[in-house]
Motif scaffolding. Structure first.
Motif, PDB file in Angstrom:
ATOM      1  N   VAL A 170      57.773  37.527   9.406  1.00  0.00           N
ATOM      2  CA  VAL A 170      58.611  36.400   9.004  1.00  0.00           C
ATOM      3  C   VAL A 170      59.315  36.578   7.640  1.00  0.00           C
ATOM      4  O   VAL A 170      60.547  36.504   7.581  1.00  0.00           O
ATOM      5  N   PRO A 171      58.594  36.790   6.546  1.00  0.00           N
ATOM      6  CA  PRO A 171      59.300  36.842   5.246  1.00  0.00           C
ATOM      7  C   PRO A 171      60.404  37.893   5.157  1.00  0.00           C
ATOM      8  O   PRO A 171      61.468  37.592   4.583  1.00  0.00           O
ATOM      9  N   PRO A 172      60.241  39.091   5.724  1.00  0.00           N
ATOM     10  CA  PRO A 172      61.349  40.057   5.610  1.00  0.00           C
ATOM     11  C   PRO A 172      62.630  39.554   6.289  1.00  0.00           C
ATOM     12  O   PRO A 172      63.732  39.806   5.803  1.00  0.00           O
ATOM     13  N   PHE A 173      62.468  38.813   7.381  1.00  0.00           N
ATOM     14  CA  PHE A 173      63.640  38.243   8.064  1.00  0.00           C
ATOM     15  C   PHE A 173      64.283  37.159   7.210  1.00  0.00           C
ATOM     16  O   PHE A 173      65.505  37.136   7.029  1.00  0.00           O
ATOM     17  N   LEU A 174      63.464  36.252   6.670  1.00  0.00           N
ATOM     18  CA  LEU A 174      64.018  35.178   5.836  1.00  0.00           C
ATOM     19  C   LEU A 174      64.764  35.751   4.632  1.00  0.00           C
ATOM     20  O   LEU A 174      65.870  35.294   4.290  1.00  0.00           O
ATOM     21  N   ALA A 175      64.181  36.748   4.000  1.00  0.00           N
ATOM     22  CA  ALA A 175      64.816  37.330   2.813  1.00  0.00           C
ATOM     23  C   ALA A 175      66.130  38.022   3.181  1.00  0.00           C
ATOM     24  O   ALA A 175      67.145  37.886   2.477  1.00  0.00           O
ATOM     25  N   TYR A 176      66.117  38.732   4.293  1.00  0.00           N
ATOM     26  CA  TYR A 176      67.323  39.459   4.742  1.00  0.00           C
ATOM     27  C   TYR A 176      68.432  38.469   5.088  1.00  0.00           C
ATOM     28  O   TYR A 176      69.591  38.642   4.700  1.00  0.00           O
ATOM     29  N   THR A 181      73.613  35.932   3.856  1.00  0.00           N
ATOM     30  CA  THR A 181      74.395  34.694   3.826  1.00  0.00           C
ATOM     31  C   THR A 181      74.483  34.128   2.402  1.00  0.00           C
ATOM     32  O   THR A 181      74.910  32.989   2.216  1.00  0.00           O
ATOM     33  N   SER A 182      74.076  34.921   1.418  1.00  0.00           N
ATOM     34  CA  SER A 182      74.072  34.501   0.003  1.00  0.00           C
ATOM     35  C   SER A 182      73.372  33.154  -0.174  1.00  0.00           C
ATOM     36  O   SER A 182      73.829  32.308  -0.930  1.00  0.00           O
ATOM     37  N   ASN A 183      72.250  32.989   0.511  1.00  0.00           N
ATOM     38  CA  ASN A 183      71.486  31.748   0.431  1.00  0.00           C
ATOM     39  C   ASN A 183      70.167  32.042  -0.287  1.00  0.00           C
ATOM     40  O   ASN A 183      69.184  32.458   0.330  1.00  0.00           O
ATOM     41  N   THR A 184      70.176  31.811  -1.599  1.00  0.00           N
ATOM     42  CA  THR A 184      69.000  32.206  -2.382  1.00  0.00           C
ATOM     43  C   THR A 184      67.775  31.355  -2.048  1.00  0.00           C
ATOM     44  O   THR A 184      66.653  31.784  -2.297  1.00  0.00           O
ATOM     45  N   SER A 185      67.979  30.168  -1.475  1.00  0.00           N
ATOM     46  CA  SER A 185      66.787  29.379  -1.168  1.00  0.00           C
ATOM     47  C   SER A 185      65.975  30.039  -0.049  1.00  0.00           C
ATOM     48  O   SER A 185      64.760  29.888   0.022  1.00  0.00           O
ATOM     49  N   LEU A 186      66.632  30.806   0.797  1.00  0.00           N
ATOM     50  CA  LEU A 186      65.881  31.531   1.834  1.00  0.00           C
ATOM     51  C   LEU A 186      65.159  32.751   1.256  1.00  0.00           C
ATOM     52  O   LEU A 186      64.082  33.122   1.727  1.00  0.00           O
ATOM     53  N   ILE A 187      65.758  33.370   0.244  1.00  0.00           N
ATOM     54  CA  ILE A 187      65.056  34.480  -0.425  1.00  0.00           C
ATOM     55  C   ILE A 187      63.806  33.916  -1.106  1.00  0.00           C
ATOM     56  O   ILE A 187      62.715  34.499  -1.023  1.00  0.00           O
ATOM     57  N   THR A 188      63.971  32.773  -1.732  1.00  0.00           N
ATOM     58  CA  THR A 188      62.828  32.120  -2.363  1.00  0.00           C
ATOM     59  C   THR A 188      61.774  31.738  -1.319  1.00  0.00           C
ATOM     60  O   THR A 188      60.571  31.896  -1.548  1.00  0.00           O
ATOM     61  N   SER A 253      69.205  40.770  -7.289  1.00  0.00           N
ATOM     62  CA  SER A 253      67.998  41.372  -7.870  1.00  0.00           C
ATOM     63  C   SER A 253      67.578  40.710  -9.184  1.00  0.00           C
ATOM     64  O   SER A 253      66.412  40.379  -9.372  1.00  0.00           O
ATOM     65  N   LYS A 254      68.553  40.508 -10.064  1.00  0.00           N
ATOM     66  CA  LYS A 254      68.210  39.984 -11.397  1.00  0.00           C
ATOM     67  C   LYS A 254      67.574  38.601 -11.323  1.00  0.00           C
ATOM     68  O   LYS A 254      66.685  38.274 -12.110  1.00  0.00           O
ATOM     69  N   SER A 255      68.040  37.781 -10.380  1.00  0.00           N
ATOM     70  CA  SER A 255      67.490  36.418 -10.279  1.00  0.00           C
ATOM     71  C   SER A 255      66.074  36.405  -9.705  1.00  0.00           C
ATOM     72  O   SER A 255      65.434  35.365  -9.712  1.00  0.00           O
ATOM     73  N   PHE A 256      65.639  37.547  -9.170  1.00  0.00           N
ATOM     74  CA  PHE A 256      64.311  37.566  -8.549  1.00  0.00           C
ATOM     75  C   PHE A 256      63.403  38.613  -9.187  1.00  0.00           C
ATOM     76  O   PHE A 256      62.572  39.208  -8.507  1.00  0.00           O
ATOM     77  N   SER A 257      63.572  38.825 -10.488  1.00  0.00           N
ATOM     78  CA  SER A 257      62.794  39.916 -11.086  1.00  0.00           C
ATOM     79  C   SER A 257      61.302  39.576 -11.187  1.00  0.00           C
ATOM     80  O   SER A 257      60.460  40.438 -10.946  1.00  0.00           O
TER      81      SER A 257
END
Ligand SMILES: *[C@@H]1O[C@H](CO)[C@@H](O)[C@H](O)[C@H]1NC(C)=O
Ligand SMILES: *[C@@H]1O[C@H](CO)[C@@H](O)[C@H](O)[C@H]1NC(C)=O
Ligand SMILES: *[C@@H]1O[C@H](CO)[C@@H](O)[C@H](O)[C@H]1NC(C)=O
Ligand SMILES: *[C@@H]1O[C@H](CO)[C@@H](O)[C@H](O)[C@H]1NC(C)=O
Ligand SMILES: *[C@@H]1O[C@H](CO)[C@@H](O)[C@H](O)[C@H]1NC(C)=O
Ligand SMILES: *[C@@H]1O[C@H](CO)[C@@H](O)[C@H](O)[C@H]1NC(C)=O
Ligand SMILES: *[C@@H]1O[C@H](CO)[C@@H](O)[C@H](O)[C@H]1NC(C)=O
Length: 448
Positions: A170-176, A181-188, A253-257
């Motif tokens: 699940v998480p690798p799919f959400l992050a990808y 889609t430039s949706n940082t809330s899904l990366i989070t 990358s920088k926002s998720f260091s």
């Protein structure tokens, strides 16, 4: 001179280094035949991307190129078959309807996103709505799949139950999806899910090994498994690395260091836990902290491949080489030939590591055919392995195990191509000296 030359070459040529391209093709063929379940299809797609379409791997760049290569053919076939089988194109929907797992079908999501990204659908190639199918899968995970009260998305559909396997699915799919889609809330969300899963599954009373399955009381739906399943620890480490790579190799990358730092330390935490428990065979038992003498216990080469792969990946992505000597021992045990079925000394290990100086699988590997390898059957199945459908018992043919072989090959090759950074320095010098000696012998021979 000639006998001496032959003798030296025999001494120096590692008969146990890695699989030849022909061997890899056979393992990939077994994987293609064997992978049918949702998680197996997703894992096969991921393994093929990492091995054979490296530009499209999260370990290279996210987003990937928009122009596909032929190596992605089998990955697109998986995405095509799955999306073509979907009946309902609107609203939240798992990529595989009727799958008892809420989490496993998401494993196919990366292949589906890649099909969209490279224009396989939308009237261009096969007309399928890959982006819509991926969006419905996200919708299903976030809004339909059951959750714990603190938000961990269940791995099962019929009850709230958390499996270590989920971290790979699940998480690798959400992050990808989030990056594409430039949706940082899904990366989070990818990171948050991992953090929640770790809170539930990490067992601080057992070296920080992860438990396999917690929560849930529906005994007809899987049952619990609080044991420290080796493959589950591998799924967790490999899933965390994919999310780490997705963040690191993206424009975000920088926002998720700080999240990347956490993920790297959590991967290493699993490595330290696993290697604290491995015995002298350098192959993990099915439950890492259960000695082979435990009733019903057996060795599992599948999880050993996956854990070793994650050690090379962590070394490449985070410059942390702590467990490389351990991974090297695993790799040599996994690819040991029947003739060399003896205990591996450290000098042999480092010699093998440093002589494989090219990324191409063929470059320096002796082309030992699979029949000569201790841990492969003559038709290319890894052995011994856990039954991929019944985690407590030994099995015969493991598609996920075949995928882990490819992932290990991919990670190891990239590590070698990067200069084998972090390999045991002392012994490497020794081995290089041996190679210089060999070169001198060769030139003497040719000048004679
Ligand atoms: C890698 O891709 C090439 C090109 O499509 C293909 O011929 C080869 O069989 C693939 N190798 C594996 C192991 O899948
Ligand atoms: C498709 O699924 C959605 C959500 O589950 C549902 O609301 C809708 O009625 C379904 N449509 C069809 C045509 O079955
Ligand atoms: C699908 O691909 C297009 C580019 O072809 C891209 O703009 C879009 O964001 C992608 N959708 C998803 C969900 O990745
Ligand atoms: C990001 O994705 C979530 C979940 O699908 C959605 O609710 C939200 O609107 C998206 N945000 C943006 C900025 O697109
Ligand atoms: C499991 O527990 C929940 C909440 O305690 C309860 O609602 C549910 O009926 C139980 N399920 C089974 C199969 O016992
Ligand atoms: C228990 O799991 C089975 C199989 O997934 C499912 O059919 C059933 O509805 C579940 N029962 C409860 C009480 O959740
Ligand atoms: C390799 O060695 C192990 C341990 O000594 C032994 O059990 C096994 O049968 C050997 N395998 C082969 C193929 O010789």
């Amino acid at each position: 001179m000639l006998p001496f030359l032959v003798f030296s070459a025999a001494l120096l040529s590692p008969a146990w280094s890695q699989l030849s391209p022909a061997d890899i093709a056979i393992v990939a063929q077994r994987l293609a035949e064997g992978a049918t379940q949702s998680w197996e299809l997703g894992t096969r797609a991921e393994a093929l991307i990492e091995l054979n379409a490296t530009d499209f791997s999260v370990f290279s760049q996210v987003p990937p190129p928009t122009s596909a290569t032929s190596a992605l053919g089998p990955v697109f076939s998986i995405a095509h078959n799955v999306v073509a089988a979907l009946k309902n194109s609107s609203g939240p929907a798992s990529l595989v309807s009727g799958d008892g797992a809420a989490g496993d079908p998401a494993a196919i999501g990366v292949a589906v996103l890649l099909a969209n990204w490279t224009g396989q659908g939308s009237g261009r190639v096969d007309g399928l709505d890959y982006a819509g199918a991926a969006a419905n899968e996200v919708d299903y995970l976030l809004n339909v799949a059951p959750r714990t009260s603190d938000g961990a998305i269940s791995h099962r559909a019929a009850q709230v139950q958390l499996w270590s396997d989920n971290v790979y699915m699940v998480p690798p799919f959400l992050a990808y999806y989030g990056v594409l889609t430039s949706n940082t809330s899904l990366i989070t969300a990818a990171y948050d899910q991992i953090k929640l899963y770790r809170n539930y599954l990490r067992d601080s009373k057992s070296d920080n090994l992860w438990k396999h399955i917690v929560l849930g009381n529906n005994t007809t739906d899987g049952g619990n498994d609080e044991g420290h399943w080796s493959t589950g620890n591998g799924w967790a480490a490999a899933g965390m690395l994919r999310v780490l790579a997705t963040m690191k190799n993206s424009p975000f990358s920088k926002s998720f260091s700080s999240q990347q730092k956490d993920l790297a330390s959590w991967v290493k935490e699993i490595h330290s836990a696993m290697f604290a428990n491995i015995d002298s065979t350098n192959i993990f038992t099915n439950y890492a902290d259960q000695p082979i003498t435990t009733s019903g216990m057996f060795y599992d080469t599948a999880s050993t491949c996956l854990i070793a792969a994650t050690v090379y990946r962590l070394s490449l992505i985070s410059n942390d080489h702590t467990h490389l000597p351990n991974a090297e021992k695993c790799r040599l045990a996994l690819f040991a030939t029947k003739a060399s079925n003896t205990s591996t000394s450290s000098s042999r290990i480092s010699q093998s590591a440093s002589t494989s100086s090219s990324a191409a699988p063929s470059a320096s590997a002796s082309a030992a055919s699979l029949a000569n390898l201790v841990h492969f059957t003559s038709d290319g199945w890894l052995t011994p392995v856990v039954n991929p459908d019944q985690f407590g018992i030994e099995g015969q043919q493991s598609p996920e195990g075949a995928a882990f072989v490819l992932e290990l090959q991919a990670a190891y090759s990239e590590w070698v191509a990067g200069g084998s950074v972090g390999a045991n320095t002392g012994s490497r010098t020794e081995a290089s000296t041996a190679w210089i000696a060999a070169a001198i012998i060769f030139s003497l021979f040719f000048y004679a």
